[in-house]
Design an enzyme around this catalytic site. Structure first.
Site, PDB file in Angstrom:
ATOM      1  N   LYS A   1       0.879  -1.191  -0.260  1.00 54.24           N
ATOM      2  CA  LYS A   1       0.033  -0.079   0.031  1.00 54.24           C
ATOM      3  C   LYS A   1       0.711   1.388   0.099  1.00 54.24           C
ATOM      4  CE  LYS A   1      -2.172  -1.001   3.654  1.00 54.24           C
ATOM      5  NZ  LYS A   1      -1.772  -2.531   4.199  1.00 54.24           N
ATOM      6  N   THR A   2       1.736   1.294   0.891  1.00 52.34           N
ATOM      7  CA  THR A   2       2.504   2.467   0.930  1.00 52.34           C
ATOM      8  C   THR A   2       3.349   2.783  -0.322  1.00 52.34           C
ATOM      9  OG1 THR A   2       2.849   2.194   3.533  1.00 52.34           O
ATOM     10  CG2 THR A   2       4.632   3.726   2.390  1.00 52.34           C
TER      11      THR A   2
ATOM     12  N   GLU B   1      -3.522   5.807   1.428  1.00 50.26           N
ATOM     13  CA  GLU B   1      -3.365   4.734   1.834  1.00 50.26           C
ATOM     14  C   GLU B   1      -4.601   4.327   2.782  1.00 50.26           C
ATOM     15  OE1 GLU B   1       0.004   2.142   4.483  1.00 50.26           O
ATOM     16  OE2 GLU B   1       0.686   3.875   3.163  1.00 50.26           O
TER      17      GLU B   1
END
Length: 465
Positions: free
Chosen positions: A121-122, A165
């Site tokens: 995600k990041t 995110e």
């Protein structure tokens, strides 16, 4: 013009303001003109950056830290009920707002791209934020790590796009209403909050259900993501794009990934056109992240050819195979990987970067007792990809110990898998231990979601002397 600030967020107090998610929301609110305050357990660069934006940051938690004019208190799922500031807020009747509700409020009125998944995600959110900024679209963004270029995890932009995110760990991502949602993968994790993989799927389905009619779901090639796509494919008004290396089963085809040391060249076919660009971090999974970012951005209306060129501007994000430095011919790299799938992906990437002439040494710190209880054996097996590993004690974060669960679960599984591992119970011993193991040309990887990241500079300092 900045969107209106909700009344509870005009003079907010953040408990745990130094956390990755919390600090991002605080920064955006400060940039929008809110009078931000908060507290954290220790001093940090994040606290300093918040003060530079005008925020008041207290070190330590105490009831008197709440100002008389506090309009709302922001908490994350990690804040316990007995926190003195939280108790004081409830005593005074001050509204308590969960981090996810605060972030959802910041997105209100903007076109949101939400990036979800058990892993990646990041990195993927960061790729999108950097590329959109490079194109002059001035997006707002909230990320779980600091970008290597801007050096921050969040920003209020003047554009109409908000890249966020979306964290599934506590189901908080179900609060968001994204125009484009990206789900990279779906696996069982966060065992304190989910009892089964089926519960995870149900949570992701609830997240997807918030995509408005005419919106887009982008999914990665991971089996869990494809399963999710199958579960929601009958919903009217939902466009689904599948990203992957199989031409037959992918709407966005990753035609080629060519590794070049610590970078990769990626060729993607999207809507019949071929786009080639460079990804500045090694490994197949990062190439997949970039292709997914390209797909998501294109469905938000960004020209894919321009976006592909802009993705080359991404230079990394803190703790995602981040080069911390080199000393005595040894490179030290930091990895946030803490789930076996993430560990395997990063270790395979570093194994490929090391080639046949260099060794890969790993310092691994398990994160959470519950995760180690459920996945410790798989973590140990992943360490077999390294030449040698040091395994630290479990980083507890928000959890209390579980009887009988220690890092020995991992070291025993690693040894059984043929890995060379050594348990180290005192972090202070690690720099000396690595100095005794490493030789010129080696790669040292500090790995885990806890404070193992602090060891990188100490290892470099010891190697240099």
């Amino acid at each position: 013009m900045a969107p209106a600030i909700p009344a509870a967020m005009e003079r907010p107090h953040f408990i745990g303001i130094g956390g990755a998610g919390m600090s991002g929301i605080a920064k955006i609110l400060a940039q929008r003109g809110a009078k931000v305050a908060g507290s954290d357990a220790r001093e940090s660069e994040t606290a300093a950056s918040l003060r530079a934006l005008g925020a008041t940051v207290h070190i330590g938690h105490a009831a008197h830290h709440l100002a008389d004019d506090t309009s709302g208190v922001v908490v994350s799922s990690a804040i316990r009920d007995d926190n003195p500031e939280l108790a004081r807020a409830r005593e005074l009747g001050i509204p308590v707002v969960h981090r996810s509700d605060a972030l959802a409020a910041l997105m209100d009125g903007l076109r949101a791209i939400a990036v979800a998944g058990t892993h990646g995600k990041t990195t993927t959110t960061s790729m999108l934020a950097v590329a959109l900024t490079e194109l002059g679209l001035d997006p707002s963004y909230a990320i779980g790590g600091d970008l290597a270029g801007p050096g921050t995890n969040a920003r209020h932009g003047a554009g109409d796009l908000f890249v966020a995110e979306a964290d599934e760990s506590d189901r908080s991502f179900q609060k968001y209403v994204p125009e484009v949602a990206l789900v990279l993968n779906v696996e069982l994790d966060h065992h304190a909050n989910y009892a089964s993989l089926e519960e995870i799927y149900e949570s992701f389905e609830a997240f997807v259900a918030k995509i408005p009619h005419g919106g887009t779901l982008v999914v990665g090639e991971h089996a869990g993501a494809r399963e999710l796509a199958g579960r929601v494919s009958g919903r009217p008004g939902l466009d689904i794009l599948r990203v992957g290396e199989s031409e037959d089963s992918s709407d966005v085809w990753i035609r080629r990934i060519t590794p070049h040391g610590m970078t990769s060249e990626v060729t993607v076919v999207l809507d019949g056109a071929e786009h080639t660009f460079t990804v500045s971090v090694p490994g197949r999974h990062y190439a997949h992240n970039a292709a997914a970012a390209l797909a998501a951005g294109s469905r938000a209306g960004v020209d894919p050819a321009e976006l592909a060129r802009a993705l080359t501007a991404y230079t990394g994000v803190g703790r995602r195979l981040q080069l911390k430095g080199e000393a005595a011919g040894v490179q030290v790299i930091d990895s946030y990987a803490h789930h076996p799938t993430e560990m395997t992906a990063d270790l395979e990437a570093m194994r490929a970067a090391a080639g046949t002439d260099r060794r890969l040494l790993v310092v691994f710190q398990p994160h959470l007792f519950s995760r180690t209880q459920e996945l410790g054996t798989e973590m140990g097996r992943a360490l077999a990809l390294a030449d040698e590993s040091l395994v630290l004690d479990i980083y507890p974060a928000r959890e209390d110990p579980i009887p009988g669960i220690t890092s020995a679960v991992i070291t025993e599984a690693a040894t059984a898998a043929g890995a060379r591992v050594t348990a180290v119970h005192d972090k202070a011993e690690v720099p000396e231990a690595i100095a005794g193991m490493a030789r010129p040309g080696d790669l040292v990887l500090t790995m885990g979601a806890g404070d193992v990241t602090d060891l990188g500079p100490r290892i470099l300092d010891r190697l240099a002397h």
